[in-house]
Scaffold this motif. Structure first.
Motif, PDB file in Angstrom:
ATOM      1  N   ILE A 263      29.645  20.509  31.744  1.00  0.00           N
ATOM      2  CA  ILE A 263      29.007  19.263  32.166  1.00  0.00           C
ATOM      3  C   ILE A 263      28.458  18.557  30.930  1.00  0.00           C
ATOM      4  O   ILE A 263      27.501  19.034  30.306  1.00  0.00           O
ATOM      5  CB  ILE A 263      27.871  19.526  33.179  1.00  0.00           C
ATOM      6  N   ASP A 264      29.053  17.476  30.586  1.00  0.00           N
ATOM      7  CA  ASP A 264      28.592  16.659  29.457  1.00  0.00           C
ATOM      8  C   ASP A 264      28.317  17.484  28.202  1.00  0.00           C
ATOM      9  O   ASP A 264      27.285  17.312  27.528  1.00  0.00           O
ATOM     10  CB  ASP A 264      27.345  15.854  29.851  1.00  0.00           C
ATOM     11  N   GLY A 265      29.211  18.417  27.895  1.00  0.00           N
ATOM     12  CA  GLY A 265      29.123  19.170  26.654  1.00  0.00           C
ATOM     13  C   GLY A 265      28.436  20.509  26.732  1.00  0.00           C
ATOM     14  O   GLY A 265      28.460  21.283  25.762  1.00  0.00           O
ATOM     15  N   ILE A 266      27.804  20.814  27.857  1.00  0.00           N
ATOM     16  CA  ILE A 266      27.159  22.134  27.978  1.00  0.00           C
ATOM     17  C   ILE A 266      27.996  23.031  28.881  1.00  0.00           C
ATOM     18  O   ILE A 266      28.715  22.551  29.776  1.00  0.00           O
ATOM     19  CB  ILE A 266      25.716  22.039  28.508  1.00  0.00           C
ATOM     20  N   THR A 267      27.911  24.348  28.648  1.00  0.00           N
ATOM     21  CA  THR A 267      28.590  25.323  29.491  1.00  0.00           C
ATOM     22  C   THR A 267      27.584  25.890  30.472  1.00  0.00           C
ATOM     23  O   THR A 267      26.610  26.545  30.069  1.00  0.00           O
ATOM     24  CB  THR A 267      29.200  26.468  28.653  1.00  0.00           C
ATOM     25  N   ARG A 281      22.955  26.531  42.331  1.00  0.00           N
ATOM     26  CA  ARG A 281      22.154  26.802  41.138  1.00  0.00           C
ATOM     27  C   ARG A 281      23.054  26.679  39.911  1.00  0.00           C
ATOM     28  O   ARG A 281      24.134  27.277  39.851  1.00  0.00           O
ATOM     29  CB  ARG A 281      21.568  28.209  41.231  1.00  0.00           C
ATOM     30  N   ILE A 282      22.619  25.908  38.923  1.00  0.00           N
ATOM     31  CA  ILE A 282      23.340  25.780  37.656  1.00  0.00           C
ATOM     32  C   ILE A 282      22.363  26.091  36.527  1.00  0.00           C
ATOM     33  O   ILE A 282      21.264  25.522  36.473  1.00  0.00           O
ATOM     34  CB  ILE A 282      23.913  24.360  37.468  1.00  0.00           C
ATOM     35  N   GLU A 283      22.751  27.001  35.646  1.00  0.00           N
ATOM     36  CA  GLU A 283      21.884  27.298  34.514  1.00  0.00           C
ATOM     37  C   GLU A 283      22.683  27.356  33.220  1.00  0.00           C
ATOM     38  O   GLU A 283      23.888  27.634  33.223  1.00  0.00           O
ATOM     39  CB  GLU A 283      21.110  28.601  34.724  1.00  0.00           C
ATOM     40  N   TRP A 284      22.017  27.051  32.125  1.00  0.00           N
ATOM     41  CA  TRP A 284      22.697  27.051  30.830  1.00  0.00           C
ATOM     42  C   TRP A 284      21.704  27.361  29.720  1.00  0.00           C
ATOM     43  O   TRP A 284      20.501  27.206  29.886  1.00  0.00           O
ATOM     44  CB  TRP A 284      23.383  25.705  30.565  1.00  0.00           C
ATOM     45  N   LEU A 285      22.252  27.810  28.583  1.00  0.00           N
ATOM     46  CA  LEU A 285      21.437  28.112  27.407  1.00  0.00           C
ATOM     47  C   LEU A 285      21.181  26.827  26.646  1.00  0.00           C
ATOM     48  O   LEU A 285      22.104  26.168  26.169  1.00  0.00           O
ATOM     49  CB  LEU A 285      22.155  29.123  26.507  1.00  0.00           C
ATOM     50  N   HIS A 286      19.917  26.456  26.532  1.00  0.00           N
ATOM     51  CA  HIS A 286      19.557  25.259  25.766  1.00  0.00           C
ATOM     52  C   HIS A 286      19.422  25.572  24.282  1.00  0.00           C
ATOM     53  O   HIS A 286      19.910  24.831  23.429  1.00  0.00           O
ATOM     54  CB  HIS A 286      18.234  24.686  26.296  1.00  0.00           C
ATOM     55  N   LYS A 287      18.756  26.702  23.974  1.00  0.00           N
ATOM     56  CA  LYS A 287      18.483  27.057  22.579  1.00  0.00           C
ATOM     57  C   LYS A 287      18.388  28.573  22.452  1.00  0.00           C
ATOM     58  O   LYS A 287      17.565  29.198  23.125  1.00  0.00           O
ATOM     59  CB  LYS A 287      17.167  26.413  22.126  1.00  0.00           C
ATOM     60  N   ALA A 316      23.583  19.020  42.423  1.00  0.00           N
ATOM     61  CA  ALA A 316      23.029  19.765  41.296  1.00  0.00           C
ATOM     62  C   ALA A 316      23.630  19.269  39.983  1.00  0.00           C
ATOM     63  O   ALA A 316      22.932  19.153  38.961  1.00  0.00           O
ATOM     64  CB  ALA A 316      23.279  21.258  41.468  1.00  0.00           C
ATOM     65  N   THR A 317      24.917  18.948  40.003  1.00  0.00           N
ATOM     66  CA  THR A 317      25.577  18.417  38.812  1.00  0.00           C
ATOM     67  C   THR A 317      24.977  17.070  38.411  1.00  0.00           C
ATOM     68  O   THR A 317      24.778  16.784  37.224  1.00  0.00           O
ATOM     69  CB  THR A 317      27.082  18.277  39.052  1.00  0.00           C
ATOM     70  N   THR A 318      24.650  16.247  39.404  1.00  0.00           N
ATOM     71  CA  THR A 318      24.004  14.961  39.127  1.00  0.00           C
ATOM     72  C   THR A 318      22.647  15.165  38.462  1.00  0.00           C
ATOM     73  O   THR A 318      22.276  14.432  37.539  1.00  0.00           O
ATOM     74  CB  THR A 318      23.837  14.154  40.427  1.00  0.00           C
ATOM     75  N   VAL A 319      21.907  16.163  38.930  1.00  0.00           N
ATOM     76  CA  VAL A 319      20.619  16.488  38.306  1.00  0.00           C
ATOM     77  C   VAL A 319      20.829  16.858  36.840  1.00  0.00           C
ATOM     78  O   VAL A 319      20.118  16.373  35.942  1.00  0.00           O
ATOM     79  CB  VAL A 319      19.912  17.635  39.050  1.00  0.00           C
ATOM     80  N   LYS A 321      23.315  16.082  34.811  1.00  0.00           N
ATOM     81  CA  LYS A 321      23.756  14.922  34.039  1.00  0.00           C
ATOM     82  C   LYS A 321      22.595  13.981  33.702  1.00  0.00           C
ATOM     83  O   LYS A 321      22.527  13.394  32.614  1.00  0.00           O
ATOM     84  CB  LYS A 321      24.840  14.164  34.814  1.00  0.00           C
ATOM     85  N   ALA A 322      21.670  13.824  34.638  1.00  0.00           N
ATOM     86  CA  ALA A 322      20.520  12.952  34.398  1.00  0.00           C
ATOM     87  C   ALA A 322      19.499  13.603  33.474  1.00  0.00           C
ATOM     88  O   ALA A 322      18.782  12.928  32.729  1.00  0.00           O
ATOM     89  CB  ALA A 322      19.862  12.577  35.723  1.00  0.00           C
ATOM     90  N   LEU A 323      19.403  14.922  33.506  1.00  0.00           N
ATOM     91  CA  LEU A 323      18.413  15.646  32.723  1.00  0.00           C
ATOM     92  C   LEU A 323      18.816  15.799  31.258  1.00  0.00           C
ATOM     93  O   LEU A 323      17.974  15.659  30.356  1.00  0.00           O
ATOM     94  CB  LEU A 323      18.182  17.022  33.346  1.00  0.00           C
ATOM     95  N   LEU A 324      20.077  16.071  31.007  1.00  0.00           N
ATOM     96  CA  LEU A 324      20.538  16.393  29.650  1.00  0.00           C
ATOM     97  C   LEU A 324      20.123  15.374  28.582  1.00  0.00           C
ATOM     98  O   LEU A 324      19.629  15.760  27.515  1.00  0.00           O
ATOM     99  CB  LEU A 324      22.054  16.580  29.644  1.00  0.00           C
TER     100      LEU A 324
END
Length: 330
Positions: A263-267, A281-287, A316-319, A321-324
């Motif tokens: 999603i917009d560059g994140i896995t 639920r969608i989760e990803w590593l930020h840092k 959830a994907t919309t959330v 995309k708006a958050l990133l």
């Protein structure tokens, strides 16, 4: 499958109210008793809908607490009053734990949480610790000492969780008093060169209000659970954002069956559930940090109404995309 560690979060998101290093020989803490001051005339305020959150003192404003390093509050001089400390370690962005021994070698586990949601029961009696209204609750050998730092639409505080066969509440009160006084006078701050960290971000204010309205078809109610968890809810629909210090999602056993999404560059790692309610639920590593851990972002979207079709994963994907674009770049 939904993470057991956060099942409570999803449940709370859909409710109307929300609800642990040293030197020297130490005395057996079980033999030490510090009286508490009961203040029956001062009752801790429950959450007050539509009332802006407000710190009880400027020193305890959430933006200031986010800058404080919880593990430096759990340093050797502080914990040596209770026995022989081990090494304090982060267990969440604002939580630090130490699994130590008292002066007699008994197990003493202490977790300090900054800015955590405080649940207030009708039967709760309050005390004063370090000048702050404080609520205590116990479960077998565990005591939770909750000193309130914010009131209004959400009640949050400094929480000491102590598991000990001695007087666990006494340990919690003494720890909180030390912590409260240090935050007032000379709080230990996080490293300032931590580029892109989520520790400085308020999930409740960073998310665009207009997107929240679009997602649920009207103006949602906002429920801050603590400094790094926030939920928006309208009728049967709810979505939440959480920042945490956790295992890299790609290595988490809970994600073995997750769908990998870009999603917009994140896995991201996406998991859908339909057993209790429709949830995604969608989760990803930020840092990345150290030891296979890092700052992790989790987004949930829930539909609690049977028979109403909602594509919760699309929501959830919309959330996401708006958050990133609102998050700092690591």
């Amino acid at each position: 499958m939904r993470s057991p560690a956060r099942t409570a979060w999803s449940a709370l998101a859909l409710s109307a109210a929300f609800l642990l290093a040293g030197c020297g020989n130490q005395a057996d803490l079980a033999k030490v008793t510090h009286p508490r001051t009961v203040v029956p005339a001062k009752v801790a305020q429950k959450p007050q809908p539509n009332t802006p959150p407000r710190p009880v003192e400027p020193a305890f404003a959430s933006e200031r607490l986010r800058a404080v390093d919880p593990c430096q509050l759990m340093d050797t001089p502080t914990l040596s009053q209770f026995g022989v400390p081990a090494t304090s370690r982060m267990v969440a962005l604002a939580d630090c734990a130490n699994y130590m021994k008292d002066g007699s070698g008994k197990r003493l586990s202490i977790t300090l949480r900054l800015g955590q949601n405080v649940t207030l029961l009708d039967t709760a009696k309050t005390t004063k610790v370090g000048g702050l209204t404080t609520v205590e609750s116990t479960s077998t050998t565990t005591c939770f000492v909750k000193s309130i730092t914010q009131e209004g639409s959400s009640v949050i505080g400094i929480v000491a969780q102590v598991d000990y066969e001695g007087d666990s509440c006494d340990v919690g009160r003494r720890l909180n008093e030390t912590v409260i006084n240090r935050i007032r006078t000379n709080p230990p701050l996080r490293a300032q060169d931590n580029k892109g960290t989520l520790t400085v971000v308020d999930p409740c204010t960073v998310f665009p209000a207009v997107t929240a309205t679009e997602l649920v078809g009207g103006t949602p109610s906002l429920y801050p659970s603590d400094m790094y968890r926030c939920t928006w809810r309208r009728d049967s629909l709810a979505f939440g954002i959480e920042f945490n210090d956790a295992t890299d999602p790609k290595d988490s056993s809970l994600n073995k069956k997750a769908q990998v999404v870009t999603i917009d560059g994140i896995t991201g790692y996406q998991r859908k559930e339909d057993s209790y309610n429709a949830s995604c639920r969608i989760e990803w590593l930020h840092k990345a940090t150290t030891g296979g851990r890092g700052e992790v972002v989790t987004v949930n979207f829930d539909n609690n109404k049977k028979g109403v079709e909602v594509d919760v994963c699309a929501k959830a994907t919309t959330v996401v995309k708006a958050l990133l674009p609102k998050l700092p770049k690591p």
